[in-house]
Motif scaffolding. Structure first.
Motif, PDB file in Angstrom:
ATOM      1  N   ASP A  40       0.921  -1.385   0.042  1.00 52.42           N
ATOM      2  CA  ASP A  40      -0.092   0.001   0.033  1.00 52.42           C
ATOM      3  C   ASP A  40       0.862   1.045   0.066  1.00 52.42           C
ATOM      4  O   ASP A  40       0.460   2.260  -0.672  1.00 52.42           O
ATOM      5  N   GLY A  41       1.938   1.229   0.762  1.00 51.57           N
ATOM      6  CA  GLY A  41       2.809   2.336   0.498  1.00 51.57           C
ATOM      7  C   GLY A  41       3.308   2.735  -0.580  1.00 51.57           C
ATOM      8  O   GLY A  41       3.592   3.900  -1.227  1.00 51.57           O
ATOM      9  N   ARG A  42       4.031   1.503  -1.327  1.00 51.95           N
ATOM     10  CA  ARG A  42       4.325   1.534  -2.713  1.00 51.95           C
ATOM     11  C   ARG A  42       3.252   2.343  -3.655  1.00 51.95           C
ATOM     12  O   ARG A  42       3.642   3.245  -4.568  1.00 51.95           O
ATOM     13  N   LEU A  43       1.943   1.824  -3.702  1.00 45.59           N
ATOM     14  CA  LEU A  43       0.912   2.301  -4.270  1.00 45.59           C
ATOM     15  C   LEU A  43       0.615   3.552  -4.212  1.00 45.59           C
ATOM     16  O   LEU A  43       0.127   4.376  -5.099  1.00 45.59           O
ATOM     17  N   LEU A  44       0.500   3.931  -2.868  1.00 50.91           N
ATOM     18  CA  LEU A  44       0.330   5.529  -2.715  1.00 50.91           C
ATOM     19  C   LEU A  44       1.198   6.319  -3.352  1.00 50.91           C
ATOM     20  O   LEU A  44       1.091   7.289  -3.990  1.00 50.91           O
ATOM     21  N   ILE A  45       2.695   5.897  -3.276  1.00 47.97           N
ATOM     22  CA  ILE A  45       3.691   6.768  -3.814  1.00 47.97           C
ATOM     23  C   ILE A  45       3.630   6.706  -5.438  1.00 47.97           C
ATOM     24  O   ILE A  45       3.444   7.833  -5.946  1.00 47.97           O
ATOM     25  N   CYS A  46       3.174   5.791  -6.007  1.00 51.87           N
ATOM     26  CA  CYS A  46       2.965   5.637  -7.244  1.00 51.87           C
ATOM     27  C   CYS A  46       1.715   6.419  -7.766  1.00 51.87           C
ATOM     28  O   CYS A  46       1.753   6.795  -9.242  1.00 51.87           O
ATOM     29  N   THR A  47       0.622   6.323  -6.946  1.00 56.08           N
ATOM     30  CA  THR A  47      -0.376   7.055  -7.418  1.00 56.08           C
ATOM     31  C   THR A  47      -0.089   8.747  -7.326  1.00 56.08           C
ATOM     32  O   THR A  47      -0.670   9.227  -8.098  1.00 56.08           O
ATOM     33  N   LEU A  48       0.405   9.051  -6.379  1.00 54.77           N
ATOM     34  CA  LEU A  48       0.786  10.446  -6.326  1.00 54.77           C
ATOM     35  C   LEU A  48       1.531  10.857  -7.441  1.00 54.77           C
ATOM     36  O   LEU A  48       1.487  12.044  -8.172  1.00 54.77           O
ATOM     37  N   ALA A  49       2.584  10.057  -8.019  1.00 55.69           N
ATOM     38  CA  ALA A  49       3.283  10.463  -9.058  1.00 55.69           C
ATOM     39  C   ALA A  49       2.632  10.194 -10.297  1.00 55.69           C
ATOM     40  O   ALA A  49       2.502  11.351 -11.437  1.00 55.69           O
ATOM     41  N   VAL A  50       1.590   9.382 -10.552  1.00 57.08           N
ATOM     42  CA  VAL A  50       0.607   9.457 -11.612  1.00 57.08           C
ATOM     43  C   VAL A  50      -0.350  10.559 -11.638  1.00 57.08           C
ATOM     44  O   VAL A  50      -0.561  11.104 -12.498  1.00 57.08           O
ATOM     45  N   GLY A  51      -0.660  10.982 -10.385  1.00 57.91           N
ATOM     46  CA  GLY A  51      -1.546  12.272 -10.112  1.00 57.91           C
ATOM     47  C   GLY A  51      -0.928  13.533 -10.865  1.00 57.91           C
ATOM     48  O   GLY A  51      -1.395  14.324 -11.351  1.00 57.91           O
ATOM     49  N   VAL A  52       0.439  13.552 -10.263  1.00 54.88           N
ATOM     50  CA  VAL A  52       1.248  14.778 -10.713  1.00 54.88           C
ATOM     51  C   VAL A  52       1.515  14.691 -12.144  1.00 54.88           C
ATOM     52  O   VAL A  52       1.095  15.665 -12.995  1.00 54.88           O
ATOM     53  N   ALA A  53       1.698  13.515 -13.003  1.00 55.86           N
ATOM     54  CA  ALA A  53       1.914  13.615 -14.199  1.00 55.86           C
ATOM     55  C   ALA A  53       0.640  13.801 -14.970  1.00 55.86           C
ATOM     56  O   ALA A  53       0.534  14.552 -16.039  1.00 55.86           O
ATOM     57  N   ALA A  54      -0.515  13.389 -14.443  1.00 52.19           N
ATOM     58  CA  ALA A  54      -1.918  13.656 -15.096  1.00 52.19           C
ATOM     59  C   ALA A  54      -2.193  15.111 -14.753  1.00 52.19           C
ATOM     60  O   ALA A  54      -2.796  15.909 -15.791  1.00 52.19           O
ATOM     61  N   LEU A  55      -1.734  15.870 -13.769  1.00 52.12           N
ATOM     62  CA  LEU A  55      -2.139  17.318 -13.678  1.00 52.12           C
ATOM     63  C   LEU A  55      -1.268  17.991 -14.719  1.00 52.12           C
ATOM     64  O   LEU A  55      -1.850  19.056 -15.296  1.00 52.12           O
ATOM     65  N   ALA A  56      -0.007  17.767 -15.019  1.00 49.10           N
ATOM     66  CA  ALA A  56       0.866  18.287 -15.982  1.00 49.10           C
ATOM     67  C   ALA A  56       0.164  18.149 -17.288  1.00 49.10           C
ATOM     68  O   ALA A  56      -0.072  19.023 -18.139  1.00 49.10           O
ATOM     69  N   LEU A  57      -0.147  17.089 -17.646  1.00 51.77           N
ATOM     70  CA  LEU A  57      -1.009  16.690 -18.983  1.00 51.77           C
ATOM     71  C   LEU A  57      -2.520  17.456 -18.911  1.00 51.77           C
ATOM     72  O   LEU A  57      -2.549  18.354 -20.088  1.00 51.77           O
ATOM     73  N   VAL A  58      -3.304  17.469 -17.975  1.00 53.73           N
ATOM     74  CA  VAL A  58      -4.531  18.508 -18.087  1.00 53.73           C
ATOM     75  C   VAL A  58      -4.056  19.906 -18.151  1.00 53.73           C
ATOM     76  O   VAL A  58      -4.544  20.618 -18.958  1.00 53.73           O
ATOM     77  N   TRP A  59      -3.247  20.231 -17.238  1.00 54.92           N
ATOM     78  CA  TRP A  59      -2.722  21.812 -17.194  1.00 54.92           C
ATOM     79  C   TRP A  59      -2.164  22.305 -18.716  1.00 54.92           C
ATOM     80  O   TRP A  59      -2.647  23.264 -19.140  1.00 54.92           O
ATOM     81  N   ASP A  60      -1.291  21.252 -19.146  1.00 51.80           N
ATOM     82  CA  ASP A  60      -0.812  21.596 -20.642  1.00 51.80           C
ATOM     83  C   ASP A  60      -1.580  21.851 -21.577  1.00 51.80           C
ATOM     84  O   ASP A  60      -1.834  22.637 -22.631  1.00 51.80           O
ATOM     85  N   TYR A  61      -2.795  20.859 -21.531  1.00 48.65           N
ATOM     86  CA  TYR A  61      -4.005  21.052 -22.478  1.00 48.65           C
ATOM     87  C   TYR A  61      -4.848  22.080 -22.366  1.00 48.65           C
ATOM     88  O   TYR A  61      -5.337  22.764 -23.366  1.00 48.65           O
ATOM     89  N   GLN A  62      -5.151  22.529 -20.967  1.00 53.15           N
ATOM     90  CA  GLN A  62      -5.860  23.940 -20.796  1.00 53.15           C
ATOM     91  C   GLN A  62      -5.192  25.115 -21.209  1.00 53.15           C
ATOM     92  O   GLN A  62      -5.793  25.878 -21.758  1.00 53.15           O
ATOM     93  N   TYR A  63      -3.966  25.007 -20.825  1.00 50.70           N
ATOM     94  CA  TYR A  63      -2.971  26.230 -21.041  1.00 50.70           C
ATOM     95  C   TYR A  63      -1.820  25.906 -21.928  1.00 50.70           C
ATOM     96  O   TYR A  63      -0.902  25.457 -21.387  1.00 50.70           O
TER      97      TYR A  63
END
Length: 193
Positions: free
Chosen positions: A54-77
């Motif tokens: 679960d600890g490893r999955l939490l860290i990986c989920t945060l990393a994917v969330g950061v990557a998704a945020l970058a993707l969405v932000w770049d699409y918007q702006y």
């Protein structure tokens, strides 16, 4: 790794036979790890704990969330506007990957199974880890127990040929016997003072 059902003539039940490529060291190690994990979970009053995973999955989920945020932000702006956010997201991603690497090296330490065992007021935590070096046939299993008496560890190192036949079939009963031997030695061991 593949498994195929096999019929048992006596009981007319399907028995799952685990067959692997015996020349693939990684597949051999993972198959033996799975057999050890299965043998540990058959012990009385045992429940698997998923805290390390679960600890490893939490860290990986945060990393994917950061990557998704970058993707969405770049699409918007589009790019020139999103440059500061992309820099922060990329830096955060690499920091999270560094944290994940440290977590797997120093916290997980190759542990592939954690089991909690409760008997009344007694509580024991069992951990199993293993190692098998590249191009080596030695499989080393480490079994650790943490309880009120402290932390004790036992290990065994044998050739993987002791547990796998020439066709690549894993003898789970032989692995279970080794696990039981280590388990019993740690259960009966008294802490020296």
């Amino acid at each position: 790794m593949a498994s195929k059902p096999k019929k048992d003539e006596k009981n007319e039940k399907e028995i799952e036979v685990l067959k692997i490529n015996k020349w693939d060291g990684s597949a051999v190690k993972h198959a033996l790890d799975d057999a050890v994990k299965g043998a540990l979970l058959e012990k009385p009053n045992s429940v698997e704990c998923f805290g390390l995973v679960d600890g490893r999955l939490l860290i990986c989920t945060l990393a994917v969330g950061v990557a998704a945020l970058a993707l969405v932000w770049d699409y918007q702006y589009p790019f020139p506007q999103s440059k500061p956010v992309l820099i922060i997201c990329v830096a955060s991603y690499f920091i999270l990957m560094a944290i994940l690497t440290l977590y797997t090296m120093f916290r997980e330490k190759g542990i592939f199974a954690v089991m909690q065992q409760k008997d009344g007021s007694n509580s024991k935590t069992w951990q199993a880890s293993s190692e098998m070096k590249k191009f080596d046939d030695k499989y080393t299993l480490f079994l650790t127990v943490k309880d009120a008496k402290g932390v004790r560890e036992a290990s065994i190192s044998k050739s993987c040929a002791n547990y796998i036949d020439v066709n690549g079939i894993v003898f789970e009963n032989l692995v279970a016997n080794e696990v039981s031997r280590l388990y019993n030695s740690l259960n009966n061991e008294k802490k020296d003072k």
